[in-house]
Scaffold this motif. Structure first.
Motif, PDB file in Angstrom:
ATOM      1  N   PRO A   1      10.927 -39.689 -28.120  1.00 33.54           N
ATOM      2  CA  PRO A   1       9.700 -39.025 -27.701  1.00 33.54           C
ATOM      3  C   PRO A   1       8.465 -39.629 -28.364  1.00 33.54           C
ATOM      4  N   VAL A   2       7.359 -39.547 -27.653  1.00 32.79           N
ATOM      5  CA  VAL A   2       6.077 -39.950 -28.213  1.00 32.79           C
ATOM      6  C   VAL A   2       5.515 -38.769 -28.990  1.00 32.79           C
ATOM      7  N   ARG A   3       5.164 -38.978 -30.229  1.00 27.38           N
ATOM      8  CA  ARG A   3       4.651 -37.883 -31.044  1.00 27.38           C
ATOM      9  C   ARG A   3       3.148 -37.751 -30.815  1.00 27.38           C
ATOM     10  N   PRO A   4       2.708 -36.633 -30.245  1.00 30.81           N
ATOM     11  CA  PRO A   4       1.292 -36.492 -29.917  1.00 30.81           C
ATOM     12  C   PRO A   4       0.370 -36.636 -31.115  1.00 30.81           C
ATOM     13  N   ALA A   5       0.810 -36.148 -32.284  1.00 31.35           N
ATOM     14  CA  ALA A   5      -0.062 -36.180 -33.460  1.00 31.35           C
ATOM     15  C   ALA A   5      -0.384 -37.590 -33.910  1.00 31.35           C
ATOM     16  N   ARG A   6       0.383 -38.594 -33.441  1.00 33.25           N
ATOM     17  CA  ARG A   6       0.128 -39.974 -33.840  1.00 33.25           C
ATOM     18  C   ARG A   6      -0.818 -40.689 -32.888  1.00 33.25           C
ATOM     19  N   ARG A   7      -1.318 -39.999 -31.892  1.00 37.99           N
ATOM     20  CA  ARG A   7      -2.217 -40.615 -30.917  1.00 37.99           C
ATOM     21  C   ARG A   7      -3.623 -40.058 -31.112  1.00 37.99           C
TER      22      ARG A   7
ATOM     23  N   THR B   1      -4.976 -37.604 -28.503  1.00 43.01           N
ATOM     24  CA  THR B   1      -4.501 -36.223 -28.577  1.00 43.01           C
ATOM     25  C   THR B   1      -5.455 -35.371 -29.397  1.00 43.01           C
TER      26      THR B   1
ATOM     27  N   ASP C   1       6.975 -35.934 -22.387  1.00 42.57           N
ATOM     28  CA  ASP C   1       5.765 -36.253 -23.143  1.00 42.57           C
ATOM     29  C   ASP C   1       4.606 -35.351 -22.718  1.00 42.57           C
TER      30      ASP C   1
ATOM     31  N   ARG D   1       4.974 -32.040 -24.495  1.00 42.75           N
ATOM     32  CA  ARG D   1       4.620 -32.132 -25.913  1.00 42.75           C
ATOM     33  C   ARG D   1       3.105 -32.251 -26.085  1.00 42.75           C
TER      34      ARG D   1
ATOM     35  N   PHE E   1       0.606 -29.429 -27.848  1.00 46.89           N
ATOM     36  CA  PHE E   1      -0.248 -29.791 -28.981  1.00 46.89           C
ATOM     37  C   PHE E   1      -1.704 -29.476 -28.675  1.00 46.89           C
TER      38      PHE E   1
END
Length: 427
Positions: free
Chosen positions: A240-246, A249, A368, A371, A375
């Motif tokens: 999964p793509v972690r939203p907090a790392r973008r 977001t 994604d 998620r 977020f």
């Protein structure tokens, strides 16, 4: 009514007594349900002066009456997802209506404790409904009609706010504010009866006779429009793509927070502001504030049309420009409140829609999207929940509406500037 993939092979009770053939039946039930998912939040605003006088509430505590449900949107979503997994969508809808009904009755008791507890219960019920209704729409509506039914649902949310804003003060003038905010429980009863008829008593209230796939979905699916159920797959899945790392977001979260903060701050206090600044009666203030609610339909339906031609950043800039008219207009020319309410109402309906569109365009899979949506909405509603509280506190400290409107202005600018920057590379 055509059903999605999850609608076939149901147990006899659900098939025989389920959606009863007429194509309009499920949308009609959904409209009646939607009337319960925003109206209760604004019900106290037109009579907040009477409530404060009778119960001795400060402006800060009065602001909690709008803050608490929005805080539930941010914090109770995991609980809502758990309820849906355990109860299945049909019973989750029924449960949401029961919870809203109970909360509405409790809130009408002439006690500050009951007022706050009932408001929290309403917030939890609405949170369950917010999550489960998109599941039902996508599963039980044919693909070509998903967008239409979703548009009708989101419009009905604002219609519920308008009806409640219009009706509460006149009812309170005749029978008092407890009756005025309790009477809207009738909507939950009517919606429950309609839902029971649409899906059948067994599906609406009893455990299914056979296990069914658990829908893996979220509020963002309102704009995905695929019309087919997606079930949890036990097989291998991509990382999964972690939203907090973008970075985008966080930008969208701040933009959503600016939108939610502005909307709920004004929703809570516009009736009181119009009473103080223009001298409207309580009934007139409530009726006038309904313009702000109903014009959201224009933005909610208009932004998808613009999105077919414009890039999202241009739409966000337009929405923010129109939004600015509300706090600035009420600051410098409150007598033109109708014009500012029309512009601000259309903007607030379009703001949330365009952010959802951006999310859909930047994700690569439904997982994604869920998620990212969780977020952005979780953080945004957390920021938005402070709107009524901050505005009420500033008004209580300063005694006028300049400081609250300036804070709303800053929140709208956050939506415009941060949102436009975040969406700058989105096609």
């Amino acid at each position: 009514m055509t059903t999605g993939a999850g609608g076939h092979g149901r147990a006899g009770g659900r098939t025989a007594a389920g959606l009863r053939g007429a194509a309009w039946l499920l949308p009609a039930a959904i409209v009646l349900i939607a009337l319960n998912f925003r109206g209760p939040i604004v019900a106290t605003a037109p009579v907040i002066g009477d409530v404060r006088a009778d119960l001795g509430l400060t402006a800060t505590v009065a602001g909690l009456l709008t803050t608490i449900p929005v805080l539930c949107f941010a914090l109770a979503t995991p609980f809502a997802s758990w309820v849906i997994a355990k109860a299945d969508p049909e019973r989750a809808v029924s449960l949401s209506l029961v919870v809203v009904l109970v909360g509405t009755v409790v809130r009408s008791l002439p006690s500050s404790t009951a007022l706050l507890v009932g408001t929290a219960v309403i917030g939890i019920g609405i949170t369950i409904g917010n999550v489960v209704i998109p599941v039902v729409i996508r599963r039980d509506t044919s693909p070509e009609r998903v967008g239409l039914v979703t548009g009708v649902y989101t419009s009905a949310l604002n219609v519920g706010s308008m009806i409640t804003s219009l009706g509460t003060a006149p009812i309170a003038a005749s029978w008092g504010w407890p009756v005025a905010i309790a009477i809207w429980a009738v909507f939950a009863v009517v919606a429950g009866l309609a839902w029971t008829y649409a899906v059948g008593p067994r599906a609406a209230w009893l455990r299914p006779a056979a296990s069914e796939p658990v829908a893996e979905t979220g509020p963002i699916d309102q704009v995905l429009g695929t019309g087919a159920i997606r079930t949890v797959d036990g097989g291998a899945a991509p990382a999964p793509v972690r939203p907090a790392r973008r970075l985008i977001t966080w930008g969208l979260t701040l933009a959503f927070g600016g939108q939610a903060f502005s909307y709920y701050a004004l929703t809570a206090w516009i009736p009181t502001l119009l009473h103080d600044e223009i001298g409207f009666s309580k009934a007139s203030s409530g009726a006038s504030s309904s313009v702000f609610q109903i014009l959201a339909v224009v933005g909610a339906l208009g932004v998808p049309v613009l999105a077919a031609r414009w890039r999202p950043r241009a739409i966000i800039a337009l929405v923010a420009f129109l939004w600015l008219a509300m706090p600035l207009g009420l600051l410098f020319a409150p007598q033109l409140w109708l014009l500012w309410s029309v512009l601000g109402g259309a903007a607030q309906g379009g703001g949330i829609t365009v952010i959802f569109i951006v999310i859909v365009r930047i994700v690569s899979s439904d997982a994604d999207a869920r998620r990212m949506s969780a977020f952005v909405q979780g953080g945004g509603y957390l920021l938005g929940s402070a709107g009524p509280l901050v505005a009420g506190s500033l008004h209580g400290v300063t005694g006028d509406w300049t400081a609250p409107l300036l804070v709303v202005l800053v929140a709208v600018l956050t939506l415009g500037v941060v949102g436009t920057f975040a969406a700058r590379r989105v096609a």
